[in-house]
Design an enzyme around this catalytic site. Structure first.
Site, short mmCIF file in Angstrom:
data_model
loop_
_atom_site.label_atom_id
_atom_site.label_comp_id
_atom_site.label_asym_id
_atom_site.label_seq_id
_atom_site.Cartn_x
_atom_site.Cartn_y
_atom_site.Cartn_z
N LYS A 1 -6.97 4.88 -5.88
CA LYS A 1 -5.77 4.14 -5.47
C LYS A 1 -6.21 2.80 -4.84
O LYS A 1 -6.54 1.87 -5.54
CB LYS A 1 -4.92 5.01 -4.56
CG LYS A 1 -4.43 6.25 -5.31
CD LYS A 1 -3.66 7.20 -4.48
CE LYS A 1 -3.10 8.35 -5.32
NZ LYS A 1 -4.14 9.18 -5.97
N HIS B 1 -3.00 8.24 -0.16
CA HIS B 1 -2.16 7.03 -0.12
C HIS B 1 -2.23 6.33 1.23
O HIS B 1 -1.43 5.43 1.50
CB HIS B 1 -0.71 7.40 -0.43
CG HIS B 1 -0.52 7.92 -1.82
ND1 HIS B 1 -0.28 7.10 -2.89
CD2 HIS B 1 -0.57 9.19 -2.31
CE1 HIS B 1 -0.17 7.83 -3.99
NE2 HIS B 1 -0.34 9.11 -3.67
N SER C 1 3.48 10.68 -0.84
CA SER C 1 3.36 9.87 -2.05
C SER C 1 4.69 9.48 -2.67
O SER C 1 4.77 8.48 -3.38
CB SER C 1 2.54 10.61 -3.09
OG SER C 1 3.13 11.85 -3.45
#
Length: 389
Positions: A236, A205, A177
Site C-alpha cells: 500500500k 492502511h 479499510s
C-alpha cells in the site's frame, strides 16, 4: 458443474458480480484504457511510491544482482541479503525488537493468528476487521468473540465476563479499510493490560499514513512498547508487495517456526524486497510525503462535503460515500468511469448489506486541482442518478 453457473447467475441478479478491468498506469494516479485517460481514486498507493525513480532503480539493481526469483522458501534455500536488512529496518521503523516478512498481508494475518492461539484460547475481534483477520480466526480453532465496532465498553464487558483460562488475543485494524476510521487502540491497550491479553494491530492502511513520519497506529497513540504485534504491508503506502509482522524477538522467532503461511511459501523476489527497503528509506527521508497525503485527504473530504455528499469527518485518505444498494453503487461507478474517474464499488460481503458504497482513496501523488474537479464530478453524477439529493 451446474452449481457454478447457478451461483454466478444469482450474484449477477443481486448486483454482486465482480469482473476484472485492465488499465495501463502512466504514474501512481493516472491510467489509460482504450485510449482514454483516467484519474485513479481507487488505489491504496497512498504515497505514490510505485513509480518513484529511486524505488524502481533499487528493484532493477536487485534483479541484476540476485535474479528474478527467490528459488524457494526461506527455511530451505536461505535468503538474499536484502531480506535481513529489510527486517532490521522494519523493526527500527516500528520501534520493535524484530520483524519478519510474509508474502502478503493476508498471509501475515492468517499465519500470525492461527499460530498464536488455538483450542482453549479466545480471540476478541472487532466486527469490521478485515477478511484476512476473520479467516485467521477461523483457522486458529480458538473461540472467537466479536465486539461491536470500536466499542471499548463492549470489549471490556466481554473480557470481564470471560471464564476462559486460555490465552486471550485482541485483534483490530489500526485504520479500517472500508470506513477509514482509526481504532481506539489507546483504550484497547489499557483494557488488554487489565485482563492480561495480547494486542495485535493490523497496520496495513496505517503504515505510511498516520503517526509521526507515517510510522503507524502505535506511533499515532505513542504505544510502541505496549502493542505486542504490529502487522503491516509493503503493498500500500510502501509501493511494493508483501506483508510483515513486527514485535518482540520471541514472537518473531515463534512465527518463523510455527506460522504455516511463512514456512511453506516461496520467498518474495529480490526486486520486491529491494523496492520495499527503498520505500522505507524514501518515507524516512521525505516526511513531506505523509504531510501532503494528510493535506490531500482533508481537502478531498472537505470538497466532497461542500458538494453535498454525505462524507464524515476523518484523518485518513480512505473516504467512504455510503450509497445503500449494490445496484445504485454500480451505476454510480459506471457513470464516473464514463467521466474519466475510477473509484471502487464496495458491496456485500465486503461490507454489510444496505451499506454499499463508493470507496474513494487519495494519494500524496494527487494534486488539489484534480481532486477538486473529481469531487465535482462525483457529486454531479450522484445527483444525476438521484442517488444523493
Amino acid at each position: 458443474m451446474d452449481f457454478l453457473s447457478k451461483y454466478l447467475t444469482e450474484i449477477k441478479q443481486l448486483e454482486l458480480h465482480r469482473e476484472l478491468y485492465t488499465y495501463s498506469f502512466r504514474d501512481a494516479v493516472h491510467a489509460q484504457m482504450d485510449g482514454k485517460e483516467y484519474l485513479i481514486l481507487a488505489s491504496n498507493n497512498y504515497l505514490g511510491l510505485t513509480h518513484d525513480p529511486a524505488i524502481k532503480q533499487a528493484a532493477m539493481a536487485a534483479i541484476n544482482e540476485y535474479g528474478t526469483g527467490s528459488g524457494g522458501a526461506r527455511l530451505t534455500i536461505g535468503s538474499h541479503p536484502h531480506y535481513a536488512l529489510l527486517e532490521q529496518e522494519l523493526a527500527e521503523f516500528k520501534g520493535a525488537e524484530a520483524a519478519v516478512a510474509f508474502n502478503t498481508g493476508y498471509m501475515a494475518n492468517v499465519g500470525v493468528i492461527s499460530s498464536l492461539v488455538g483450542t482453549g484460547d479466545t480471540i476478541y475481534s472487532d466486527e469490521l476487521n478485515h477478511a484476512s483477520i476473520v479467516d485467521g480466526c477461523r483457522l486458529s480453532r480458538a473461540r472467537v468473540t466479536i465486539f461491536q465496532h470500536s466499542d471499548v465498553n463492549h470489549l471490556s464487558s466481554l473480557l470481564a465476563q470471560s471464564s476462559s483460562n486460555g490465552q486471550k488475543l485482541i485483534v483490530v485494524d489500526g485504520v479500517f479499510s472500508m470506513d477509514g476510521d482509526i481504532a481506539p487502540v489507546d483504550d484497547i491497550v489499557d483494557i488488554a493490560e487489565k485482563y492480561n491479553a495480547l494486542v495485535m494491530v493490523d497496520d496495513a492502511h496505517a503504515t505510511g499514513v498516520i503517526g509521526p513520519g507515517g510510522h503507524g497506529t502505535a506511533a499515532h497513540f505513542g504505544l510502541k512498547e505496549r502493542i505486542h504485534i504490529q502487522m503491516g504491508t509493503f503493498s500500500k503506502a510502501l509501493g511494493s508487495e508483501g506483508g510483515f509482522v513486527a514485535g518482540r524477538k520471541t514472537i518473531i522467532e515463534f512465527l518463523i517456526n510455527k506460522a504455516r503461511s511463512f514456512i511453506y511459501s516461496t520467498a518474495l523476489s529480490p526486486a520486491t524486497i529491494a523496492a520495499a527497503r527503498a520505500a522505507i528509506q524514501q518515507l524516512t527521508s521525505r516526511p513531506e510525503l505523509v504531510q501532503k497525503l494528510s493535506r490531500n485527504a482533508c481537502f478531498m473530504r472537505r470538497s466532497l462535503r461542500d458538494a453535498g455528499l454525505p462524507v464524515g469527518e476523518g484523518l485518513t485518505p480512505i473516504i467512504p460515500v455510503i450509497v445503500g444498494s449494490a445496484g445504485a453503487t454500480i451505476a454510480l461507478v459506471q457513470e464516473l468511469r464514463r467521466e474519466g474517474v475510477i473509484v471502487s464499488a464496495i458491496r456485500p460481503p465486503t461490507v454489510p448489506a444496505g451499506t454499499s458504497r463508493l470507496r474513494i482513496t487519495v494519494s500524496a501523488a494527487h494534486e488539489e486541482a484534480e481532486l477538486a474537479v473529481a469531487a465535482e464530478k462525483i457529486a454531479a453524477a450522484a445527483k444525476r442518478l438521484r442517488i444523493v439529493v
